[in-house]
Write an enzyme that holds these catalytic residues in place. Structure first.
Site, mmCIF file in Angstrom:
data_model
loop_
_atom_site.group_PDB
_atom_site.id
_atom_site.type_symbol
_atom_site.label_atom_id
_atom_site.label_comp_id
_atom_site.label_asym_id
_atom_site.label_seq_id
_atom_site.Cartn_x
_atom_site.Cartn_y
_atom_site.Cartn_z
ATOM 1 N N HIS A 176 0.851 -1.203 0.000
ATOM 2 C CA HIS A 176 0.000 0.000 0.000
ATOM 3 C C HIS A 176 0.891 1.259 0.000
ATOM 4 O O HIS A 176 0.898 2.022 0.979
ATOM 5 C CB HIS A 176 -0.866 -0.072 1.262
ATOM 6 C CG HIS A 176 -1.979 0.926 1.359
ATOM 7 N ND1 HIS A 176 -1.792 2.282 1.334
ATOM 8 C CD2 HIS A 176 -3.317 0.749 1.526
ATOM 9 C CE1 HIS A 176 -2.962 2.897 1.468
ATOM 10 N NE2 HIS A 176 -3.902 1.992 1.576
ATOM 11 N N GLU A 278 -0.845 1.506 -5.337
ATOM 12 C CA GLU A 278 -0.648 0.282 -4.567
ATOM 13 C C GLU A 278 -0.586 -0.950 -5.463
ATOM 14 O O GLU A 278 -1.465 -1.135 -6.315
ATOM 15 C CB GLU A 278 -1.781 0.148 -3.549
ATOM 16 C CG GLU A 278 -1.906 1.372 -2.647
ATOM 17 C CD GLU A 278 -3.249 1.478 -1.950
ATOM 18 O OE1 GLU A 278 -3.812 0.421 -1.593
ATOM 19 O OE2 GLU A 278 -3.737 2.611 -1.781
HETATM 20 O O1 TA6 Z 1 -6.031 2.010 -0.411
HETATM 21 C C1 TA6 Z 1 -7.076 2.916 -0.248
HETATM 22 C C2 TA6 Z 1 -7.792 2.610 1.059
HETATM 23 O O2 TA6 Z 1 -8.450 1.367 1.003
HETATM 24 C C3 TA6 Z 1 -8.743 3.773 1.348
HETATM 25 O O3 TA6 Z 1 -10.088 3.383 1.224
HETATM 26 C C4 TA6 Z 1 -8.368 4.196 2.769
HETATM 27 O O4 TA6 Z 1 -9.151 3.497 3.703
HETATM 28 C C5 TA6 Z 1 -6.888 3.805 2.807
HETATM 29 O O5 TA6 Z 1 -6.848 2.540 2.156
HETATM 30 C C6 TA6 Z 1 -6.253 3.808 4.159
HETATM 31 O O6 TA6 Z 1 -6.716 2.717 4.931
HETATM 32 P P1 TA6 Z 1 -6.198 2.649 6.466
HETATM 33 O O7 TA6 Z 1 -6.855 1.434 7.045
HETATM 34 O O8 TA6 Z 1 -4.713 2.559 6.427
HETATM 35 O O9 TA6 Z 1 -6.645 3.961 7.080
#
Ligand code: TA6
Length: 306
Positions: A176, A278
């Site tokens: 991510h 990601e």
């Molecule tokens: O990758 C995008 C995502 O799924 C968004 O929807 C947002 O929730 C982000 O990840 C961050 O997630 P986290 O659980 O690290 O706050």
């Protein structure tokens, strides 16, 4: 862990893995152990907490990975920025009912297995996470994850999953990655022009318009794409190439104003300076492994001038 046992543990890690002038293991933020790497080509920092790369900077370039000034650094808490490892589900999983969000791999301490210098001067850091009581409380399966991080002119991350159980396993995964950009409003992403995507913001599936991705609002998309992408950062005068293998999903995210304000571990004014691109296998691209099966997903980040 008491202070004495933590000090003994750090001393043992340093004795086993430090490479004078190139690799130093130290307790960093939150007193968490961190592998600091410095080569002729780049520097990096990798926390054993979540096997989390928080810093990568090629010599002559500015930092590639974004880190929030408000990030937590604590056991069982995700680090906000760098490269969180999402496993064995993404978000709240295909059924939208799994917790913790993005799985447990980023919340747990990983084992430092090896640190090696390559002939080209790059440093390879290998970390592992095996099934344990801590993982089984979330996911009752026998597995081993390994994360191999190569620090050099590029940053290569290789996430390997081994199904050590007697049943078929299905899982989601994502590197991510949070990237620094000069201004998201002057940044585009190429390589996704031919791919359709699911939008979490608008809901539903859309076809790309054949143009580079641009940003003028909260953007949260899962693209069906195995392709290389390029982040074109006009303000910093930089392009970052994200090349991947064995990944069929690319997630693109910028929280924009309201979502940034809603995240306690993210600064209200940090959203213009970052974008997530990601490398993943999520939703219909989940990975299925038979007993004994292995799957390796890699991402290679290379920064260069526009
Ligand atoms: O990758 C995008 C995502 O799924 C968004 O929807 C947002 O929730 C982000 O990840 C961050 O997630 P986290 O659980 O690290 O706050």
């Amino acid at each position: 862990m008491t202070d004495n046992s933590a000090a003994a543990s750090l001393a043992s890690l340093k004795q086993q893995f430090d490479i004078p002038g190139k690799v130093a293991i130290k307790t960093a933020k939150g007193n968490l152990p961190c592998v600091h790497v410095k080569t002729a080509d780049a520097s990096a920092a990798i926390y054993l907490h979540g096997a989390h790369v928080t810093h990568y900077q090629p010599v002559g370039s500015s930092p590639v990975l974004f880190m929030s000034d408000k990030s937590d650094f604590a056991p069982n808490k995700p680090i906000r920025g760098g490269v969180p490892i999402c496993f064995p589900w993404f978000g709240q999983g295909p059924d939208d009912a799994q917790n913790p969000p993005h799985g447990f791999a980023r919340l747990l301490p990983w084992t430092l297995a090896s640190v090696d210098e390559q002939p080209d001067g790059s440093i390879v850091v290998l970390m592992t996470l095996a099934a344990s009581d801590a993982t089984r409380q979330y996911w009752p399966h026998d597995f081993e994850l390994s994360h191999r991080v190569t620090v050099g002119k590029s940053l290569t991350m290789s996430l390997e999953m081994w199904n050590k159980g007697n049943d078929d396993l299905a899982f989601e995964e994502a590197l991510h990655t949070y990237f620094v950009v000069g201004d998201i409003r002057k940044t585009t992403i190429t390589g996704l022009e031919k791919s359709s995507y699911l939008s979490k913001v608008e809901g539903g599936r859309y076809n790309s318009d054949g143009k580079p991705v641009t940003f003028d609002k909260q953007t949260d998309r899962v693209y069906d794409s195995a392709d290389t992408t390029v982040i074109d950062d006009v303000k910093l005068g930089r392009k970052i190439c994200v090349h991947k293998t064995q990944s069929r999903s690319t997630v693109v995210w910028n929280p924009w104003v309201e979502k940034a304000q809603a995240m306690p571990d993210f600064g209200d004014n940090e959203w213009p300076g970052m974008v997530c691109v990601e490398t993943a296998n999520v939703k219909s691209d989940s990975v299925h492994l038979p007993p004994g099966g292995r799957h390796v997903m890699t991402a290679t980040l290379t920064a260069g001038l526009r």
